[in-house]
Design a protein around this motif. Structure first.
Motif, short mmCIF file in Angstrom:
data_model
loop_
_atom_site.label_atom_id
_atom_site.label_comp_id
_atom_site.label_asym_id
_atom_site.label_seq_id
_atom_site.Cartn_x
_atom_site.Cartn_y
_atom_site.Cartn_z
N GLN A 1 -62.47 -27.51 -15.07
CA GLN A 1 -62.37 -26.89 -14.59
C GLN A 1 -61.24 -26.09 -15.82
O GLN A 1 -59.96 -27.01 -16.26
N GLN A 2 -60.81 -24.74 -15.09
CA GLN A 2 -60.14 -23.73 -16.20
C GLN A 2 -59.40 -23.04 -15.65
O GLN A 2 -59.49 -22.22 -14.79
N PHE A 3 -58.39 -23.01 -16.38
CA PHE A 3 -56.97 -22.13 -15.48
C PHE A 3 -56.70 -20.93 -16.41
O PHE A 3 -55.90 -21.36 -18.10
N MET B 1 -57.66 -20.43 -10.89
CA MET B 1 -58.39 -21.68 -11.76
C MET B 1 -59.67 -20.04 -11.86
O MET B 1 -59.26 -19.15 -11.21
N ILE B 2 -60.60 -20.56 -13.11
CA ILE B 2 -60.41 -19.31 -13.51
C ILE B 2 -62.18 -19.82 -13.75
O ILE B 2 -63.37 -18.95 -13.97
N TYR B 3 -62.23 -21.24 -13.64
CA TYR B 3 -63.72 -21.50 -13.60
C TYR B 3 -63.61 -23.21 -12.89
O TYR B 3 -63.03 -23.96 -13.42
N ASN B 4 -64.54 -23.40 -12.63
CA ASN B 4 -65.06 -24.90 -11.47
C ASN B 4 -66.20 -24.83 -12.23
O ASN B 4 -67.18 -24.82 -10.95
N TYR B 5 -66.42 -25.71 -12.20
CA TYR B 5 -68.05 -26.77 -12.18
C TYR B 5 -68.82 -27.02 -10.90
O TYR B 5 -69.75 -26.60 -10.81
N LYS C 1 -67.12 -33.30 -1.91
CA LYS C 1 -65.79 -34.02 -1.45
C LYS C 1 -64.65 -32.99 -1.75
O LYS C 1 -65.20 -31.60 -2.28
N SER C 2 -63.97 -33.69 -0.13
CA SER C 2 -63.02 -32.30 -0.43
C SER C 2 -61.86 -33.28 -1.95
O SER C 2 -61.79 -33.69 -1.76
N GLY C 3 -60.81 -32.08 -1.52
CA GLY C 3 -59.54 -32.61 -3.55
C GLY C 3 -60.09 -32.66 -4.04
O GLY C 3 -59.56 -33.65 -4.88
N VAL C 4 -61.79 -31.91 -4.93
CA VAL C 4 -62.40 -32.73 -6.52
C VAL C 4 -61.01 -32.15 -6.92
O VAL C 4 -60.15 -30.70 -7.49
#
Length: 286
Positions: free
Chosen positions: A143-145, A262-266, A283-286
């Motif tokens: 994940q990127q931010f 957030m700019i990227y989420n796998y 799932k939630s909360g990844v």
């Protein structure tokens, strides 16, 4: 001379207070009270790793054409909370990567790793904060931010909290990302058996770091420098980190960060995972 009952009680209270303070100090796991020379050792870069400040509480890493630099903890840790204050490379930092991460022995080929990586950019453009989790040699959980502040102007506290239930990435106590252990639901991807060292480094990665490698390092701006200070390592068996999770305020902050920065989420990259997303994405909360 005799002592009155009130005087005796007062002395006992003072004695008990002193004993409590001593126990707290002795049980503290803020290793070396932030002394880099006691807790860490250089990994590469020679004199580009510079420790300074009262009681060796500050460490600077430098990158020039010759080499980058890095350091690691002398000890390994299985779970804990690691806090590190960092001031990133200022100005045109394109091509540079500053890191703060945990890793088990990579020579096994099945290592675990928990990553903070700070990807530089052109002056005036935001840093990219890259996070990733590895388990048994497998990663691809990025994940990127971007950030809501300039990380080059002042020190900010970056935290990796790792317990048997979750991994939490935090900046100045604001949660950036939570990666949970879903082993009880049949998902085995979570680093939980291999102890890890704390690592940090500053190095050149202009083949990929900035805008996919399109922007190269401007060596006329070298040497580049990032500074670390005031680390804290908490592995105390009764520490709050062992059961730490998001409360209502933490969930609100996490949603705010992920919505706005957030700019990227796998877990939304169907082009990359065309067959199936990793199982924890359901799932939630990844």
């Amino acid at each position: 001379m005799g002592v009155s009952s009130n005087g005796l009680v007062g002395k006992l209270l003072v004695l008990n207070l002193v004993m409590v303070v001593v126990v707290l100090v002795m049980s503290s796991t803020a290793y070396g009270a932030g002394n880099f020379l006691e807790a860490f050792e250089p990994t590469f870069g020679g004199n580009r790793v510079r420790v300074s400040g009262p009681q060796n509480t500050q460490l600077a890493l430098t990158l020039d054409r010759g080499s980058g630099s890095g350091f690691r903890s002398k000890r390994e840790y299985l779970f804990g909370r690691i806090d590190m204050q960092i001031k990133l490379v200022p100005g045109n930092s394109a091509g540079t990567v500053t890191t703060f991460y945990l890793s088990s022995d990579q020579r096994t080929g099945r290592h675990d790793e928990i990553d903070f990586e700070f990807l530089g950019n052109l002056s005036g453009q935001p840093y990219t904060i890259h996070t990733n989790v590895f388990s048994q040699g497998q990663g691809n959980r990025e994940q990127q931010f971007h950030l809501w502040f300039d990380p080059t102007q002042n020190f900010h506290t970056y935290t990796i909290l790792w317990n048997p239930q979750l991994i939490m990435f935090k900046i100045d106590e604001t949660p950036l990302r939570v990666f949970r252990n879903y082993e009880n639901e049949g998902i085995s991807f979570f680093p939980k058996v291999q102890p890890q060292r704390i690592y940090a480094s500053l190095w050149n990665a202009d083949d990929w770091a900035t805008q996919g490698g399109r922007v190269k390092t401007d060596w006329s701006k070298a040497p580049f420098s990032a500074t670390y200070r005031n680390f804290n390592i908490d592995t105390s068996p009764n520490g709050a980190w062992r059961t730490h999770d998001l409360d209502a305020n933490g969930r609100m902050k996490l949603r705010w960060v992920q919505k706005n920065y957030m700019i990227y989420n796998y877990c939304t990259d169907w082009n990359r995972f065309s067959q199936a997303l990793p199982p924890e994405c359901k799932k939630s909360g990844v």
